[in-house]
Motif scaffolding. Structure first.
Motif, PDB file in Angstrom:
ATOM      1  N   GLY A  98       0.784  -1.226   0.000  1.00  0.00           N
ATOM      2  CA  GLY A  98       0.000   0.000   0.000  1.00  0.00           C
ATOM      3  C   GLY A  98       0.819   1.282   0.000  1.00  0.00           C
ATOM      4  N   LYS A  99       2.115   1.146   0.156  1.00  0.00           N
ATOM      5  CA  LYS A  99       2.960   2.342   0.171  1.00  0.00           C
ATOM      6  C   LYS A  99       2.874   3.059  -1.176  1.00  0.00           C
ATOM      7  N   THR A 100       3.049   4.365  -1.108  1.00  0.00           N
ATOM      8  CA  THR A 100       2.914   5.156  -2.334  1.00  0.00           C
ATOM      9  C   THR A 100       4.193   5.914  -2.657  1.00  0.00           C
ATOM     10  N   LYS A 101       4.321   6.243  -3.929  1.00  0.00           N
ATOM     11  CA  LYS A 101       5.426   7.102  -4.355  1.00  0.00           C
ATOM     12  C   LYS A 101       4.810   8.200  -5.203  1.00  0.00           C
ATOM     13  N   GLU A 102       5.236   9.406  -4.968  1.00  0.00           N
ATOM     14  CA  GLU A 102       4.661  10.513  -5.722  1.00  0.00           C
ATOM     15  C   GLU A 102       5.151  10.507  -7.161  1.00  0.00           C
ATOM     16  N   ILE A 103       4.222  10.765  -8.045  1.00  0.00           N
ATOM     17  CA  ILE A 103       4.537  10.861  -9.471  1.00  0.00           C
ATOM     18  C   ILE A 103       4.259  12.297  -9.890  1.00  0.00           C
ATOM     19  N   GLU A 104       5.258  12.965 -10.413  1.00  0.00           N
ATOM     20  CA  GLU A 104       5.082  14.389 -10.738  1.00  0.00           C
ATOM     21  C   GLU A 104       4.374  14.599 -12.071  1.00  0.00           C
ATOM     22  N   VAL A 105       4.454  13.613 -12.927  1.00  0.00           N
ATOM     23  CA  VAL A 105       3.814  13.738 -14.235  1.00  0.00           C
ATOM     24  C   VAL A 105       2.293  13.836 -14.086  1.00  0.00           C
ATOM     25  N   CYS A 106       1.719  14.821 -14.730  1.00  0.00           N
ATOM     26  CA  CYS A 106       0.263  14.890 -14.818  1.00  0.00           C
ATOM     27  C   CYS A 106      -0.116  15.138 -16.265  1.00  0.00           C
ATOM     28  N   PRO A 107      -0.880  14.246 -16.818  1.00  0.00           N
ATOM     29  CA  PRO A 107      -1.194  14.297 -18.241  1.00  0.00           C
ATOM     30  C   PRO A 107      -2.284  15.300 -18.611  1.00  0.00           C
TER      31      PRO A 107
END
Lengths: 137, 137
Positions: A98-107
């Motif tokens: 369940g851990k998350t990693k931030e993704i900076e890309v936003c389409p």
DNA sequence: ATACATGCAAACAATTTGCATATTA
DNA sequence: TAATATGCAAATTGTTTGCATGTAT
């Protein structure tokens, strides 16, 4: 959002700061990812014998309302995590822990033009898989 | 996927082609967007007095399994639409009528590099809002 | 003291299952 | 007729609510 901010926010709005409330915050801060009501109650049962789902849900709902937690729906269950208010981003979510990693890309920028006559009200971009830890195991 | 393809697929796999099964396909073909089990049963009740949710769900599940329908989860309810198998794309989904519009942009290429040590198993990119029709009304 | 929090029990909504019967191939 | 589909009833799962009591401010 950290625990202190969250507690201040609750106090500001006139909500009380109970032991459970604090422990829920601590749980999510430590979790650093998405957790379900079930995950949470399993954890809290250690300290609070007889704690019930209605309390869990009421608090999850409250925290979601005031912006302490954000939520997403996965396999028919709501999952919650500490809200990251600082800037717009998306998440990789580990299917295992369940851990998350931030993704900076936003389409969304690229998409706008193709939806000229549409009213955009929201969007969701999530990536699922295994984090390095869970992948290794 | 069209009705004929779907029926052939069912026959190939040894499933029977009942009136309800055909009507369900017709419903989704005409819908051209996401629909819930409730939407579907409301429609089918006109032709099949006494049709029950278990039949609805069993068929939705079956269609999903064999790839006739694809599904997404919205507000705690599963929503289904005819599967678009031709190529990879995402959807704008109208919050009002459920109709969808294909979005060709997929952000995954840009994302890969930032997830070098992760095992990517899936992703979801959906845009919600009002389609031109519903926006006008 | 007063408003908010909690537990209990019960209700809900979406979905699934076992079993007997009905229907398609 | 043999295998699959359906209806019925009941169960399951995730979540919510009313009410009486307990607790933080």
């Amino acid at each position: 959002m950290n625990i202190k901010e969250a507690i201040d926010l609750l106090k500001d709005k006139g909500y009380k700061t109970t032991g459970k409330r604090k422990d829920i915050l601590a749980y999510f801060e430590k979790a650093d990812g998405y957790r379900t009501a079930k995950d949470l109650i399993t954890y809290l049962e250690n300290s609070y014998e007889g704690i019930s789902f209605d309390t869990i849900y009421r608090n999850l709902h409250l925290y979601n309302e005031v912006g302490i937690l954000e939520s997403t729906e996965l396999n028919g269950e709501k999952h919650f995590r500490m809200n990251c208010t600082h800037h717009h981003h998306h998440h990789f979510i580990c299917n295992e822990c369940g851990k998350t990693k931030e993704i900076e890309v936003c389409p969304m920028d690229e998409v706008q033009q193709s939806l000229a006559n549409y009213a955009i009200e929201g969007h969701k971009f999530e990536i699922y898989g295994l984090c390095p830890m869970c992948k290794g195991a």
